[in-house]
Design a protein around this motif. Structure first.
Motif, PDB file in Angstrom:
ATOM      1  N   ARG A  16       0.809  -1.217   0.000  1.00  0.00           N
ATOM      2  CA  ARG A  16       0.000   0.000   0.000  1.00  0.00           C
ATOM      3  C   ARG A  16       0.845   1.271   0.000  1.00  0.00           C
ATOM      4  N   GLN A  17       2.057   1.169  -0.595  1.00  0.00           N
ATOM      5  CA  GLN A  17       2.938   2.336  -0.687  1.00  0.00           C
ATOM      6  C   GLN A  17       3.291   2.670  -2.140  1.00  0.00           C
ATOM      7  N   GLY A  18       2.676   1.967  -3.089  1.00  0.00           N
ATOM      8  CA  GLY A  18       2.941   2.228  -4.499  1.00  0.00           C
ATOM      9  C   GLY A  18       4.163   1.505  -5.049  1.00  0.00           C
ATOM     10  N   ILE A  19       4.744   0.605  -4.277  1.00  0.00           N
ATOM     11  CA  ILE A  19       5.961  -0.095  -4.710  1.00  0.00           C
ATOM     12  C   ILE A  19       5.676  -1.000  -5.908  1.00  0.00           C
ATOM     13  N   ALA A  20       4.625  -1.803  -5.830  1.00  0.00           N
ATOM     14  CA  ALA A  20       4.295  -2.714  -6.938  1.00  0.00           C
ATOM     15  C   ALA A  20       3.973  -1.934  -8.200  1.00  0.00           C
ATOM     16  N   GLN A  21       3.240  -0.834  -8.058  1.00  0.00           N
ATOM     17  CA  GLN A  21       2.932   0.009  -9.224  1.00  0.00           C
ATOM     18  C   GLN A  21       4.219   0.518  -9.859  1.00  0.00           C
ATOM     19  N   HIS A  22       5.186   0.868  -9.041  1.00  0.00           N
ATOM     20  CA  HIS A  22       6.476   1.330  -9.550  1.00  0.00           C
ATOM     21  C   HIS A  22       7.212   0.204 -10.273  1.00  0.00           C
ATOM     22  N   LEU A  23       7.098  -1.011  -9.765  1.00  0.00           N
ATOM     23  CA  LEU A  23       7.850  -2.143 -10.307  1.00  0.00           C
ATOM     24  C   LEU A  23       7.201  -2.798 -11.524  1.00  0.00           C
ATOM     25  N   VAL A  24       5.909  -2.623 -11.711  1.00  0.00           N
ATOM     26  CA  VAL A  24       5.172  -3.410 -12.697  1.00  0.00           C
ATOM     27  C   VAL A  24       5.805  -3.365 -14.095  1.00  0.00           C
ATOM     28  N   HIS A  25       6.289  -2.236 -14.522  1.00  0.00           N
ATOM     29  CA  HIS A  25       6.914  -2.127 -15.846  1.00  0.00           C
ATOM     30  C   HIS A  25       8.304  -1.493 -15.778  1.00  0.00           C
ATOM     31  N   LEU A  26       8.926  -1.542 -14.606  1.00  0.00           N
ATOM     32  CA  LEU A  26      10.253  -0.970 -14.429  1.00  0.00           C
ATOM     33  C   LEU A  26      11.244  -1.591 -15.412  1.00  0.00           C
ATOM     34  N   GLY A  27      11.933  -0.748 -16.140  1.00  0.00           N
ATOM     35  CA  GLY A  27      12.955  -1.221 -17.068  1.00  0.00           C
ATOM     36  C   GLY A  27      12.431  -1.683 -18.420  1.00  0.00           C
ATOM     37  N   LEU A  28      11.123  -1.613 -18.628  1.00  0.00           N
ATOM     38  CA  LEU A  28      10.558  -2.039 -19.904  1.00  0.00           C
ATOM     39  C   LEU A  28      10.290  -0.830 -20.789  1.00  0.00           C
ATOM     40  N   ILE A  41       2.948  -8.929 -23.390  1.00  0.00           N
ATOM     41  CA  ILE A  41       3.559  -9.385 -22.148  1.00  0.00           C
ATOM     42  C   ILE A  41       2.539 -10.255 -21.427  1.00  0.00           C
ATOM     43  N   MET A  42       2.961 -11.430 -20.991  1.00  0.00           N
ATOM     44  CA  MET A  42       2.097 -12.352 -20.279  1.00  0.00           C
ATOM     45  C   MET A  42       2.589 -12.486 -18.843  1.00  0.00           C
ATOM     46  N   SER A  43       1.664 -12.678 -17.921  1.00  0.00           N
ATOM     47  CA  SER A  43       2.030 -12.844 -16.525  1.00  0.00           C
ATOM     48  C   SER A  43       1.041 -13.771 -15.833  1.00  0.00           C
ATOM     49  N   GLN A  44       1.507 -14.433 -14.807  1.00  0.00           N
ATOM     50  CA  GLN A  44       0.659 -15.238 -13.940  1.00  0.00           C
ATOM     51  C   GLN A  44       0.373 -14.398 -12.699  1.00  0.00           C
ATOM     52  N   ALA A  45      -0.872 -14.163 -12.406  1.00  0.00           N
ATOM     53  CA  ALA A  45      -1.254 -13.351 -11.250  1.00  0.00           C
ATOM     54  C   ALA A  45      -1.835 -14.278 -10.189  1.00  0.00           C
ATOM     55  N   SER A  46      -1.078 -14.455  -9.114  1.00  0.00           N
ATOM     56  CA  SER A  46      -1.472 -15.441  -8.109  1.00  0.00           C
ATOM     57  C   SER A  46      -2.011 -14.832  -6.823  1.00  0.00           C
ATOM     58  N   SER A  47      -2.205 -13.536  -6.792  1.00  0.00           N
ATOM     59  CA  SER A  47      -2.808 -12.910  -5.615  1.00  0.00           C
ATOM     60  C   SER A  47      -3.834 -11.895  -6.087  1.00  0.00           C
ATOM     61  N   ILE A  48      -4.768 -11.611  -5.220  1.00  0.00           N
ATOM     62  CA  ILE A  48      -5.792 -10.617  -5.551  1.00  0.00           C
ATOM     63  C   ILE A  48      -5.135  -9.265  -5.837  1.00  0.00           C
ATOM     64  N   ALA A  49      -4.147  -8.904  -5.039  1.00  0.00           N
ATOM     65  CA  ALA A  49      -3.458  -7.624  -5.233  1.00  0.00           C
ATOM     66  C   ALA A  49      -2.781  -7.570  -6.603  1.00  0.00           C
ATOM     67  N   ASN A  50      -2.117  -8.647  -6.994  1.00  0.00           N
ATOM     68  CA  ASN A  50      -1.428  -8.670  -8.288  1.00  0.00           C
ATOM     69  C   ASN A  50      -2.436  -8.672  -9.433  1.00  0.00           C
ATOM     70  N   GLN A  51      -3.533  -9.395  -9.282  1.00  0.00           N
ATOM     71  CA  GLN A  51      -4.572  -9.404 -10.309  1.00  0.00           C
ATOM     72  C   GLN A  51      -5.132  -7.999 -10.510  1.00  0.00           C
ATOM     73  N   THR A  52      -5.366  -7.304  -9.411  1.00  0.00           N
ATOM     74  CA  THR A  52      -5.885  -5.935  -9.476  1.00  0.00           C
ATOM     75  C   THR A  52      -4.868  -4.993 -10.104  1.00  0.00           C
ATOM     76  N   LEU A  53      -3.613  -5.099  -9.677  1.00  0.00           N
ATOM     77  CA  LEU A  53      -2.541  -4.260 -10.213  1.00  0.00           C
ATOM     78  C   LEU A  53      -2.426  -4.418 -11.728  1.00  0.00           C
ATOM     79  N   LEU A  54      -2.381  -5.644 -12.188  1.00  0.00           N
ATOM     80  CA  LEU A  54      -2.200  -5.874 -13.619  1.00  0.00           C
ATOM     81  C   LEU A  54      -3.428  -5.439 -14.414  1.00  0.00           C
TER      82      LEU A  54
END
Length: 96
Positions: A16-28, A41-54
């Motif tokens: 809840r600090q925006g870290i995942a949002q920062h990392l989602v496409h970092l370096g791409l 780009i394909m990804s496996q989303a194994s948590s509710i938070a990751n599913q929501t983020l993506l």
């Protein structure tokens, strides 16, 4: 060609600090990926938070698997860190 991204995970003490949002496409660089022949780009989303983020970042659901389908090589079920009921395979189309 499809780039496979690994799961984004942030320890619960730092969520809840925006870290995942920062990392989602970092370096791409999407333009460079397209120029190199990548269609998405394909990804496996194994948590509710990751599913929501993506989902918020334009990824669309391709498939889902019930969490009971995930077992370790010894037959024991994989424990998920949240109330996730299913994992999702998601895709971001770079050619849109």
């Amino acid at each position: 060609q499809v780039l496979r991204r690994e799961i984004t995970f942030v320890h619960k003490d730092h969520q809840r600090q925006g870290i995942a949002q920062h990392l989602v496409h970092l370096g791409l660089d999407f333009d460079q990926l397209r120029d190199s022949g990548f269609d998405g780009i394909m990804s496996q989303a194994s948590s509710i938070a990751n599913q929501t983020l993506l989902s918020k970042n334009g990824y669309e659901e391709l498939a889902k698997s019930d969490r009971k389908d995930y077992v370790w090589s010894n037959g024991q079920p994989v424990e998920f860190p949240d109330a996730t009921r299913e994992t999702k395979t998601v895709y971001l189309n770079l050619r849109k």
